[in-house]
Structures are given as structure tokens and as C-alpha cells.
Design a protein around this motif. Structure first.
Motif, PDB file in Angstrom:
ATOM      1  N   LEU A 140       0.857  -1.179   0.000  1.00 24.95           N
ATOM      2  CA  LEU A 140       0.000   0.000   0.000  1.00 24.95           C
ATOM      3  C   LEU A 140       0.892   1.228   0.000  1.00 24.95           C
ATOM      4  O   LEU A 140       1.645   1.459   0.949  1.00 24.95           O
ATOM      5  N   ILE A 141       0.818   2.031  -1.067  1.00 23.47           N
ATOM      6  CA  ILE A 141       1.730   3.163  -1.258  1.00 23.47           C
ATOM      7  C   ILE A 141       0.930   4.461  -1.242  1.00 23.47           C
ATOM      8  O   ILE A 141      -0.082   4.594  -1.957  1.00 23.47           O
ATOM      9  N   TYR A 142       1.378   5.412  -0.421  1.00 24.58           N
ATOM     10  CA  TYR A 142       0.752   6.725  -0.335  1.00 24.58           C
ATOM     11  C   TYR A 142       1.562   7.728  -1.164  1.00 24.58           C
ATOM     12  O   TYR A 142       2.785   7.774  -1.078  1.00 24.58           O
ATOM     13  N   VAL A 143       0.837   8.534  -1.946  1.00 22.88           N
ATOM     14  CA  VAL A 143       1.454   9.549  -2.803  1.00 22.88           C
ATOM     15  C   VAL A 143       1.069  10.920  -2.268  1.00 22.88           C
ATOM     16  O   VAL A 143      -0.122  11.203  -2.077  1.00 22.88           O
ATOM     17  N   THR A 144       2.089  11.764  -2.030  1.00 23.99           N
ATOM     18  CA  THR A 144       1.835  13.134  -1.596  1.00 23.99           C
ATOM     19  C   THR A 144       2.420  14.082  -2.628  1.00 23.99           C
ATOM     20  O   THR A 144       3.638  14.046  -2.882  1.00 23.99           O
ATOM     21  N   ILE A 145       1.569  14.897  -3.243  1.00 24.57           N
ATOM     22  CA  ILE A 145       2.008  15.900  -4.208  1.00 24.57           C
ATOM     23  C   ILE A 145       2.032  17.247  -3.498  1.00 24.57           C
ATOM     24  O   ILE A 145       1.034  17.686  -2.910  1.00 24.57           O
ATOM     25  N   THR A 146       3.190  17.912  -3.543  1.00 25.40           N
ATOM     26  CA  THR A 146       3.361  19.224  -2.923  1.00 25.40           C
ATOM     27  C   THR A 146       3.508  20.263  -4.025  1.00 25.40           C
ATOM     28  O   THR A 146       4.336  20.111  -4.937  1.00 25.40           O
ATOM     29  N   LEU A 147       2.707  21.311  -3.960  1.00 21.19           N
ATOM     30  CA  LEU A 147       2.799  22.398  -4.926  1.00 21.19           C
ATOM     31  C   LEU A 147       3.928  23.322  -4.507  1.00 21.19           C
ATOM     32  O   LEU A 147       3.994  23.768  -3.352  1.00 21.19           O
ATOM     33  N   PHE A 148       4.834  23.609  -5.447  1.00 18.89           N
ATOM     34  CA  PHE A 148       6.044  24.372  -5.121  1.00 18.89           C
ATOM     35  C   PHE A 148       6.082  25.640  -5.964  1.00 18.89           C
ATOM     36  O   PHE A 148       6.145  25.576  -7.187  1.00 18.89           O
ATOM     37  N   ASP A 149       6.053  26.804  -5.300  1.00 26.04           N
ATOM     38  CA  ASP A 149       6.089  28.088  -6.006  1.00 26.04           C
ATOM     39  C   ASP A 149       7.386  28.809  -5.626  1.00 26.04           C
ATOM     40  O   ASP A 149       7.454  29.503  -4.624  1.00 26.04           O
ATOM     41  N   PHE A 150       8.436  28.634  -6.438  1.00 25.71           N
ATOM     42  CA  PHE A 150       9.727  29.256  -6.162  1.00 25.71           C
ATOM     43  C   PHE A 150       9.716  30.747  -6.473  1.00 25.71           C
ATOM     44  O   PHE A 150      10.639  31.468  -6.115  1.00 25.71           O
ATOM     45  N   GLN A 151       8.685  31.215  -7.147  1.00 25.96           N
ATOM     46  CA  GLN A 151       8.619  32.635  -7.492  1.00 25.96           C
ATOM     47  C   GLN A 151       8.085  33.493  -6.348  1.00 25.96           C
ATOM     48  O   GLN A 151       8.142  34.712  -6.401  1.00 25.96           O
ATOM     49  N   ASN A 152       7.520  32.852  -5.332  1.00 27.94           N
ATOM     50  CA  ASN A 152       6.954  33.590  -4.208  1.00 27.94           C
ATOM     51  C   ASN A 152       7.513  33.053  -2.889  1.00 27.94           C
ATOM     52  O   ASN A 152       6.789  32.548  -2.038  1.00 27.94           O
ATOM     53  N   GLY A 153       8.825  33.155  -2.772  1.00 27.53           N
ATOM     54  CA  GLY A 153       9.460  32.761  -1.518  1.00 27.53           C
ATOM     55  C   GLY A 153       9.528  31.273  -1.287  1.00 27.53           C
ATOM     56  O   GLY A 153       9.500  30.823  -0.143  1.00 27.53           O
ATOM     57  N   ASN A 154       9.611  30.448  -2.354  1.00 29.94           N
ATOM     58  CA  ASN A 154       9.701  28.995  -2.212  1.00 29.94           C
ATOM     59  C   ASN A 154       8.529  28.440  -1.396  1.00 29.94           C
ATOM     60  O   ASN A 154       8.703  27.629  -0.486  1.00 29.94           O
ATOM     61  N   LEU A 155       7.334  28.899  -1.691  1.00 25.82           N
ATOM     62  CA  LEU A 155       6.137  28.462  -0.982  1.00 25.82           C
ATOM     63  C   LEU A 155       5.838  27.013  -1.319  1.00 25.82           C
ATOM     64  O   LEU A 155       5.801  26.622  -2.482  1.00 25.82           O
ATOM     65  N   GLU A 156       5.596  26.176  -0.301  1.00 26.39           N
ATOM     66  CA  GLU A 156       5.274  24.770  -0.478  1.00 26.39           C
ATOM     67  C   GLU A 156       3.911  24.488   0.144  1.00 26.39           C
ATOM     68  O   GLU A 156       3.687  24.770   1.330  1.00 26.39           O
ATOM     69  N   ILE A 157       2.975  23.894  -0.650  1.00 24.52           N
ATOM     70  CA  ILE A 157       1.636  23.556  -0.163  1.00 24.52           C
ATOM     71  C   ILE A 157       1.429  22.064  -0.409  1.00 24.52           C
ATOM     72  O   ILE A 157       1.227  21.631  -1.542  1.00 24.52           O
ATOM     73  N   PRO A 158       1.502  21.233   0.646  1.00 25.06           N
ATOM     74  CA  PRO A 158       1.277  19.791   0.457  1.00 25.06           C
ATOM     75  C   PRO A 158      -0.215  19.494   0.310  1.00 25.06           C
ATOM     76  O   PRO A 158      -1.039  19.958   1.096  1.00 25.06           O
ATOM     77  N   CYS A 159      -0.569  18.727  -0.707  1.00 24.52           N
ATOM     78  CA  CYS A 159      -1.946  18.277  -0.880  1.00 24.52           C
ATOM     79  C   CYS A 159      -2.165  16.977  -0.115  1.00 24.52           C
ATOM     80  O   CYS A 159      -1.210  16.309   0.287  1.00 24.52           O
ATOM     81  N   ALA A 160      -3.418  16.619   0.084  1.00 25.00           N
ATOM     82  CA  ALA A 160      -3.744  15.410   0.842  1.00 25.00           C
ATOM     83  C   ALA A 160      -3.191  14.178   0.128  1.00 25.00           C
ATOM     84  O   ALA A 160      -3.224  14.074  -1.105  1.00 25.00           O
ATOM     85  N   SER A 161      -2.709  13.223   0.915  1.00 25.82           N
ATOM     86  CA  SER A 161      -2.147  11.991   0.354  1.00 25.82           C
ATOM     87  C   SER A 161      -3.252  11.119  -0.232  1.00 25.82           C
ATOM     88  O   SER A 161      -4.375  11.058   0.293  1.00 25.82           O
ATOM     89  N   GLU A 162      -2.949  10.444  -1.349  1.00 25.62           N
ATOM     90  CA  GLU A 162      -3.814   9.426  -1.925  1.00 25.62           C
ATOM     91  C   GLU A 162      -3.006   8.150  -2.054  1.00 25.62           C
ATOM     92  O   GLU A 162      -1.769   8.173  -1.992  1.00 25.62           O
ATOM     93  N   SER A 163      -3.665   7.011  -2.240  1.00 27.80           N
ATOM     94  CA  SER A 163      -2.945   5.745  -2.162  1.00 27.80           C
ATOM     95  C   SER A 163      -3.418   4.764  -3.221  1.00 27.80           C
ATOM     96  O   SER A 163      -4.500   4.896  -3.800  1.00 27.80           O
ATOM     97  N   PHE A 164      -2.575   3.758  -3.449  1.00 32.60           N
ATOM     98  CA  PHE A 164      -2.907   2.617  -4.294  1.00 32.60           C
ATOM     99  C   PHE A 164      -2.081   1.437  -3.814  1.00 32.60           C
ATOM    100  O   PHE A 164      -1.118   1.595  -3.049  1.00 32.60           O
ATOM    101  N   THR A 165      -2.449   0.232  -4.255  1.00 36.59           N
ATOM    102  CA  THR A 165      -1.755  -0.985  -3.833  1.00 36.59           C
ATOM    103  C   THR A 165      -1.151  -1.662  -5.052  1.00 36.59           C
ATOM    104  O   THR A 165      -1.844  -1.861  -6.063  1.00 36.59           O
ATOM    105  N   THR A 166       0.130  -2.017  -4.967  1.00 33.66           N
ATOM    106  CA  THR A 166       0.809  -2.668  -6.088  1.00 33.66           C
ATOM    107  C   THR A 166       0.507  -4.161  -6.107  1.00 33.66           C
ATOM    108  O   THR A 166       0.163  -4.778  -5.084  1.00 33.66           O
ATOM    109  N   ALA A 167       0.648  -4.739  -7.293  1.00 34.10           N
ATOM    110  CA  ALA A 167       0.391  -6.167  -7.483  1.00 34.10           C
ATOM    111  C   ALA A 167       1.572  -6.986  -6.979  1.00 34.10           C
ATOM    112  O   ALA A 167       2.718  -6.514  -6.953  1.00 34.10           O
TER     113      ALA A 167
END
Length: 595
Positions: free
Chosen positions: A104-131
Motif C-alpha cells: 500500500l503506497i501513499y502519494v503526496t504531491i506538494t505544490l512548489f512556487d519558487f517565485q513567491n518565496g519557495n512556498l510549499e503547499i502539500p496536498c492530501a495523500s492518496e494511495s494505491f496498492t501494487t500487485a
């Protein structure tokens, strides 16, 4: 800069402070909810099962977001599989080593805005299971160099393609088909590259066998690869920033870029931009083989991205990583076009890299040698974490360790702006040396002496003079025979140890044979001191026959023994001698009388 939900108004107390905290927290969560899409993943979808271990991971593009960071883990927000990999503006990521099976693998995508002070906004984790993996892996394919490639640089690294379902690879390298003389079969684990410890032989054919494996078994019936090397023409390696350090903050707006020198590089190509994808400041500009260059008037309070690629006649370095730093606001250095000088508001510091003390001098009180508006002293633990131990010009060191010293000036702009200068240093403890042993061996030009010392200091060595000269090596070669005194001194002044040795006899100088036949050549047997005999003085030499009977005692200062006893010539045979020195040391050996 990350969104930090722990936001409080330190000038407000009581219930108003609590309500303000909840209000700001609500605003931050609302911003995240509006920026992050309700469903981030597009492939595999959240909740998917039996996902292939070599699947790509894709997500929705978010308007006005220039970059993304992806993390993979076995828990929500986890990073134990992939720790915050910056992928630029791409919205698809292919794990180069695949994904673990049946997990079971959780994926977290973080939005990165280097143009405005290296702002980082992590989105909620989603998951899937490998075979699960149910069969052995396929055969791996050599990618760099390609199979059959010629004129390959002997300094090349090897790369091969990822094999779905593989958890590791075994590599064998040989100078003939099926051989392993260049690298016996070696389990490299789950990696797709190999960097040889030494270069491949030039103008030669190299044979490569790569076997992928997993818990079920090894790949079978795999082909052997080969490539041909060229004459030696090594590619340079990559370099890294020394100053400013990668990730540094408060960098002057007119910095001097300095990087580590690369052996064999004839120049460096430098790209500097306002984002990871642009080159507004320097666009792949070639510099001669220097290790620093100045940049004038960067924009203050902004992150800059830099890539330095060494090159030479063989080509450019491969795989060099991008680094970054952020400029400060207000401290300089500033370029003065009137004088051509760089003006800085940071204090000048003159601080050593090492402070030494003898073991019995702790706690050690130390005072900053620099003039500044303020000072800070930090201790650094084994994990690199710092603890403030003093905020005055004076500090007390309780014991040896790593520390950081900071001196700063207060500049009356935008409030009292701190302009710091910093130095990481070590406090070391020394103790007087103890000579544990002295090893002496004979050489063709004298004796070789090895002085073995114990203790917790930084030691240097001298022979026959307590005032030196001292050397860092504990080995002395080509020393004459005789009496010598060895000295071991602590560099930090914590003591000197000394010991005398006597090494005054050697087989050198005693002839192996003589021919007393009256021809004027080798008619006498006598000790002849070698050039490196030093202060050796012999007092007697006794000669014996092969049965141990004393035949004659000769004076070391005479011309020697003529092979007779009482005027009677002795027969050709082996004879023994015993020599005694003025220090009562003895040396025995044998020689031949030939007629």
C-alpha cells in the motif's frame, strides 16, 4: 517557505489570541483546499489495486503552479520510499527503480512556487496498492555504453535499464567473454548504475553480464554485452558549490561563486537562473579552469538556481546536479560603481578552524577576537543539530567537540537587520605522547626507524634534536648506525616524549670471502666500515673454524687476517667471526676462505 499552521499573534493574549489562531488556521486550510484539486492522482487512481510495479504516477495540473514535489511512503505523508523529489513542471513521474510489490503506497504531491518565496503547499495523500510479483524478472539491457559501442571513454560509468519486478542486479565484468577479471560477479542491490573504482583498460574490449533477480529467482538465458574502449581521455567529474553552499540563505547580492576544483577539467559551463528552468543571469557560459567568479547585483531576497558542468577535451561531466541559494536583503556586498569596490556590512572575523587545549585545561574560557555588535556560540551534536551556549563575546567550552561561531552587525534598515559572519570550528583535546615501541630494520643505506606513539594528541616526530626539525611522519629512513634519540611532540604543546636506541652493528662491512694467494687482491679479511656506519667503534674481532674453535683474534684497526695460524696456511673453507663494539653489542657471521 512552508505554510505553518502554528500562527499566533505574540502581542495578543487570552481568548483573542486563541480566536486569532483558529481564524488564521481556518484561512490556511481554506487556501490549501482551494489550490489543491479534490482528487490529485489521475493514474493510478486513489484506491486502485494490483497496480504494476513499473507504473507511472500522474496527477492533475494546477493552474499557476510552476513546480511540483512528489513523495512516496507506506504511511499518509510518508517519505520512506521517495523523499520529496522535485520534478519541475512535469505532472508525471516514473520511479526509476520501480515500486515495491504487494504494498500500500501513499502519494503526496506538494505544490512548489519558487517565485513567491519557495512556498510549499502539500496536498492530501492518496494511495494505491501494487500487485504481487509472480515470476522471475526479464533480462536487463545495457544502456550506457550501448552494446557494441566503440571508442568508449575508459573512465565511463555503466548504466542499464530497469527491469520490472527486479529487486536487484548482479554484475560481472571481464576482458574476455565470460570472464570476471575486471569485476567478479557482484551483487549491486537495487541500482541501475555502476561506477568502477578504476578506469577500464584503454583500447580494449570489455564484456558485461547483468543478471536481474527477485525473490522468485534470477533472470535466465541473458545475453552478454560488450564495448570497446578508446585511448585514455577521462571525462571530468562533477563539482559542487563551496560558497554559497547549496540551499544557503542570506547570500550577498553580489556574491563570489566558488566551487570545488575538478581534476582534469579545462573549464566550467555555468547556468544561473531565477527558476529551475531558466537562465536569466548566466546561460551556459564557459569559464576557464578557475574555481570562482563574481556576479554583480543579483536581485535581493530571491532564490537563484545554478548548474556548474566541468568539461575537457573528452567532453562534459555527466549527471551534474542543480543547486540553489537565496539572496539576503540589505547586508551586501554591494558594488560601488564610483570606486569599483565591494561594500559589505557584515563584520570581518578572524577565527581559527581549530581551538586546541590540553586534556586537563577544561572547562576552557574563550573570548572572540573580532569586533561586532553581537555574538552567538553554538555547539553541534553528532546529528548536526545546534544548541546556543552563549550570546556574548565570551564562551565556556566544557569539552572537545564541534561548534559554530557567529558575529553580527545590526543595520538600522527594515528594523535592526542582522548581518552575520559565521565560522564552524572544532575544539580538540590533546595529551602528552607515550612512545609505545620503536621498530628498527636494516636497509641498504642505513637503518629504518618507526616510532610508535600512543595518546590522544596530534603528534609530530624528530630525531637527535629536541628542537627538531619535526615531521608529520613517524618513519625515518637512511639513518646511520649508532646511538640515536627519538622525540615525539604534541603539536598543541601538551608534552614531548623521548627514547634512546643503540643500533651499532650490522653485517654490512664484513666481507663475504677473501683469497689470500698473494696477488694483492683480497689477501686479507677485515671489517670495512660502510659510509652509514655512524659512530660505530669495534674493540675486537674473533675468528673461529667451522667446529667453533677459536683460531685468532684480530685488531679492528689492523690490516686483517691473512688466512694463517702460526705461519701455517689454513685450508679453503667457511669460517665464523664474532665482533664486539665499544657498547658491548655483538655481531656474528661467516665468510669463505678461497684459494
Amino acid at each position: 517557505m512552508r505554510f505553518n499552521p502554528d500562527i499566533r499573534n505574540k502581542n495578543t493574549t487570552g481568548k483573542y489570541s486563541g480566536w486569532l489562531f483558529l481564524f488564521l488556521l481556518f484561512i490556511v486550510l481554506e487556501v490549501i483546499a482551494q489550490v489543491c484539486p479534490s482528487t490529485v492522482l489521475t493514474s493510478p487512481l486513489d484506491g486502485s489495486t494490483n497496480v504494476a510495479v513499473d507504473a507511472d504516477i500522474s496527477w492533475n495540473q494546477v493552474p499557476n503552479v510552476p513546480g511540483y514535489i512528489i513523495s512516496l511512503g507506506t504511511t499518509p505523508g510518508g517519505t520512506d520510499i521517495l523523499d520529496q523529489r522535485f520534478v519541475g513542471s512535469a505532472t508525471t513521474y516514473n520511479p526509476p527503480l520501480g515500486l515495491p510489490e504487494n504494498t500500500l503506497i501513499y502519494v503526496t504531491i506538494t505544490l512548489f512556487d519558487f517565485q513567491n518565496g519557495n512556498l510549499e503547499i502539500p496536498c492530501a495523500s492518496e494511495s494505491f496498492t501494487t500487485a504481487p510479483i509472480t515470476q522471475i524478472p526479464a533480462c536487463a539491457q545495457l544502456s550506457i555504453p550501448s552494446d557494441g559501442q566503440i571508442d568508449v571513454n575508459p573512465a565511463t560509468n555503466l548504466s542499464w535499464n530497469y527491469v520490472p519486478g527486479a529487486i536487484g542486479y548482479r554484475l560481472t565484468l571481464g576482458s574476455s567473454s565470460g570472464a570476471g577479471d575486471l569485476l567478479p560477479t557482484t551483487d549491486l542491490g537495487n541500482t541501475l548504475t555502476y561506477n568502477p573504482l578504476v578506469e577500464f583498460p584503454p583500447n580494449s574490449v570489455v564484456y558485461v553480464n547483468i543478471i536481474a533477480y527477485n525473490l522468485i529467482g534470477d533472470a535466465v538465458s541473458c545475453s552478454e554485452f560488450s564495448f570497446s574502449t578508446s585511448a585514455i581521455a577521462a571525462l571530468p567529474g562533477c563539482t559542487s558549490l563551496i560558497s554559497p553552499a547549496d540551499g544557503a540563505n542570506n547570500v550577498p547580492i553580489t556574491p563570489i561563486l566558488e566551487w570545488t576544483p575538478v581534476p582534469g577539467a579545462t573549464g566550467y559551463r555555468i547556468t544561473v537562473g531565477n527558476s529551475p528552468f531558466t537562465a536569466e543571469v548566466l546561460d551556459n557560459v564557459a569559464f576557464p579552469p578557475v574555481t570562482q567568479t563574481g556576479i554583480l547585483e543579483l536581485e535581493a531576497n530571491r532564490t537563484f538556481f545554478i548548474t556548474i558542468v566541468p568539461f575537457n577535451a573528452a567532453g562534459e561531466a555527466i549527471g551534474c546536479q542543480q543547486e540553489s541559494f537565496t539572496t539576503l536583503q540589505g547586508c551586501g556586498p554591494f558594488f560601488d560603481p564610483m570606486t569599483g569596490d565591494l561594500i559589505t556590512l557584515n563584520p570581518e572575523i578572524n577565527f581559527p578552524a581549530t581551538i586546541s587545549s590540553c586534556e586537563n585545561e577544561f572547562p576552557l574560557i574563550y573570548t572572540s577576537p573580532d569586533t561586532a555588535d553581537g555574538y552567538r556560540w553554538y555547539s553541534i551534536n553528532s546529528n548536526g543539530n545546534e544548541t546556543l551556549i552563549s550570546d556574548t563575546a565570551d564562551v565556556t567550552f566544557s569539552g572537545p567537540g564541534d561548534y559554530r561561531y557567529e558575529a553580527y552587525n545590526l543595520i538600522p534598515q527594515s528594523g535592526n537587520l542582522e548581518c552575520p559572519s559565521s565560522q564552524v570550528f572544532s575544539v580538540v583535546s590533546s595529551e602528552a605522547p607515550v612512545i609505545s615501541s620503536i621498530d628498527v630494520t636494516e636497509q641498504a643505506t642505513g637503518i629504518r626507524i618507526v616510532v610508535n606513539a600512543s595518546g590522544g594528541g596530534d603528534y609530530e616526530y624528530a630525531i637527535d634534536n629536541i628542537n627538531g626539525p619535526y615531521q608529520g611522519s613517524n618513519i625515518f629512513s637512511g639513518i646511520p648506525y649508532g646511538t640515536h634519540t627519538l622525540y615525539v611532540r604534541d603539536r598543541n604543546g601538551c608534552g614531548i616524549a623521548e627514547e634512546q636506541i643503540v643500533q651499532d652493528l650490522t653485517l654490512e662491512g664484513f666481507p663475504k670471502f677473501f683469497t689470500p694467494n698473494g696477488d694483492g687482491i683480497n689477501d686479507y679479511w677485515q671489517y670495512i666500515p660502510p659510509e652509514f656506519a655512524g659512530d660505530i667503534t669495534l674493540v675486537s674481532i674473533e675468528i673461529y673454524n667451522r667446529y667453533g674453535r677459536l683460531l685468532v683474534q684480530i685488531d679492528p684497526n689492523s690490516r686483517g687476517w691473512d688466512g694463517t695460524i702460526n705461519g701455517k696456511s689454513l685450508p679453503a673453507s667457511d669460517y665464523w667471526f664474532r665482533a664486539r663494539s665499544s657498547t658491548n653489542n655483538e655481531m656474528t657471521g661467516h665468510f669463505s676462505l678461497a684459494r
